[in-house]
Design a protein around this motif. Structure first.
Motif, short mmCIF file in Angstrom:
data_model
loop_
_atom_site.label_atom_id
_atom_site.label_comp_id
_atom_site.label_asym_id
_atom_site.label_seq_id
_atom_site.Cartn_x
_atom_site.Cartn_y
_atom_site.Cartn_z
N VAL A 1 0.83 -1.21 0.00
CA VAL A 1 0.00 0.00 0.00
C VAL A 1 0.87 1.26 0.00
N LYS A 2 1.91 1.26 0.78
CA LYS A 2 2.78 2.44 0.87
C LYS A 2 3.82 2.48 -0.25
N ARG A 3 3.78 1.47 -1.11
CA ARG A 3 4.69 1.38 -2.26
C ARG A 3 6.16 1.39 -1.87
N TYR A 4 6.47 0.66 -0.79
CA TYR A 4 7.86 0.52 -0.40
C TYR A 4 8.58 -0.34 -1.43
N SER A 5 9.81 0.01 -1.72
CA SER A 5 10.63 -0.77 -2.66
C SER A 5 11.01 -2.09 -1.98
N ASP A 6 11.59 -3.01 -2.76
CA ASP A 6 12.07 -4.28 -2.19
C ASP A 6 13.11 -4.02 -1.11
N THR A 7 13.98 -3.06 -1.35
CA THR A 7 15.02 -2.73 -0.38
C THR A 7 14.40 -2.20 0.91
N GLN A 8 13.47 -1.27 0.80
CA GLN A 8 12.80 -0.74 1.99
C GLN A 8 12.06 -1.85 2.74
N ALA A 9 11.41 -2.74 2.00
CA ALA A 9 10.67 -3.84 2.62
C ALA A 9 11.64 -4.77 3.37
N LYS A 10 12.83 -5.00 2.82
CA LYS A 10 13.81 -5.86 3.49
C LYS A 10 14.27 -5.23 4.81
N VAL A 11 14.50 -3.92 4.79
CA VAL A 11 14.91 -3.24 6.02
C VAL A 11 13.77 -3.24 7.03
N TYR B 1 25.93 -1.30 -1.11
CA TYR B 1 26.95 -0.92 -2.09
C TYR B 1 26.37 -0.33 -3.36
N ASN B 2 25.05 -0.38 -3.51
CA ASN B 2 24.37 0.26 -4.63
C ASN B 2 23.81 1.58 -4.13
N TRP B 3 24.10 2.67 -4.83
CA TRP B 3 23.73 4.00 -4.33
C TRP B 3 22.24 4.15 -4.05
N ASN B 4 21.38 3.74 -4.99
CA ASN B 4 19.93 3.90 -4.79
C ASN B 4 19.45 3.08 -3.59
N ASP B 5 19.94 1.85 -3.48
CA ASP B 5 19.57 1.00 -2.35
C ASP B 5 20.11 1.58 -1.04
N PHE B 6 21.34 2.09 -1.10
CA PHE B 6 21.94 2.72 0.09
C PHE B 6 21.03 3.84 0.62
N GLU C 1 17.23 5.89 4.68
CA GLU C 1 15.93 6.51 4.97
C GLU C 1 15.12 5.65 5.94
N MET C 2 15.10 4.35 5.69
CA MET C 2 14.31 3.46 6.54
C MET C 2 14.94 3.34 7.93
N LYS D 1 16.58 -3.25 16.81
CA LYS D 1 16.96 -3.98 15.60
C LYS D 1 17.63 -3.07 14.59
N SER D 2 17.21 -1.82 14.52
CA SER D 2 17.87 -0.87 13.61
C SER D 2 19.30 -0.63 14.03
N LEU D 3 19.53 -0.54 15.33
CA LEU D 3 20.91 -0.39 15.82
C LEU D 3 21.73 -1.63 15.50
N THR D 4 21.12 -2.80 15.58
CA THR D 4 21.81 -4.04 15.24
C THR D 4 22.19 -4.05 13.76
N VAL D 5 21.24 -3.68 12.90
CA VAL D 5 21.51 -3.61 11.46
C VAL D 5 22.59 -2.56 11.19
#
Length: 188
Positions: A18-28, A52-57, A62-63, A80-84
């Motif tokens: 619904v929020k149109r998160y990208s695959d990268t955002q969904a993984k985070v 290592y990919n600028w757009n994904d970075f 952001e997430m 968990k964000s601190l762990t990542v």
């Protein structure tokens, strides 16, 4: 309990759509969810590779920024964000180091004061405060951070070559070993 986690996971997938998160955002989002288990080694390795990919970075940052600013009952998002983030600082793109050291160190320092006590009286902020302190110290010591990044890189080389023969349990063991090595370096 398993049904609740399944339900939350399904809701997260729907919200991602619904929020149109990208695959990268969904993984985070998945790696930093409010569900009890921590992010898996597989999730961490995927996010590291994406860094290592600028757009994904940019999407990862952001997430993480959003999750690190959560509070209260969403304390697991922060932990968990601190762990990542810790994992990314050690093994991700150098851009992660630059981004947090130059722009967002204040967020990490603020988290050293994180407070949340659950309805059972458990201090859920203790681990967040400690992890924020460790990350803040690491970011404030460029020489130590570079040495730890070199150590992790040398450990990851053989790990990556053997990935075809591994399972999720092996990833978890290696993650624990790497975090343990980091803590030993910190204590020294």
């Amino acid at each position: 309990m398993a049904f609740q986690q399944f339900r939350r996971g399904a809701l997260r997938v729907a919200k991602n759509y619904v929020k149109r998160y990208s695959d990268t955002q969904a993984k985070v989002r998945d790696a930093t969810s409010n569900d009890p288990p921590g992010p898996s080694g597989i999730q961490m390795n995927e996010i590291i590779q994406l860094s290592y990919n600028w757009n994904d970075f940019v999407e990862i940052m952001e997430m993480l920024h959003k999750r690190l600013n959560d509070e209260g009952k969403n304390w697991r998002h922060v932990l968990k964000s601190l762990t990542v983030l810790d994992y990314l600082l050690h093994a991700g793109s150098e851009n992660v180091v630059l981004y947090f050291r130059d722009n967002h160190l204040y967020i990490i320092k603020t988290l050293k004061e994180f407070q949340y006590v659950d309805e059972d009286g458990k201090d859920c902020g203790a681990n967040i405060r400690q992890k924020a302190k460790d990350i803040s110290n690491l970011l404030s010591d460029p020489a130590r951070l570079q040495e730890e990044r070199r150590t992790w890189a040398s450990m990851r080389g053989p790990m990556i070559k053997g990935q075809a023969n591994r399972g999720p349990d092996r990833d978890e063991d290696e993650l624990r070993e790497a975090i343990g090595a980091s803590k030993k370096t910190l204590a020294a």
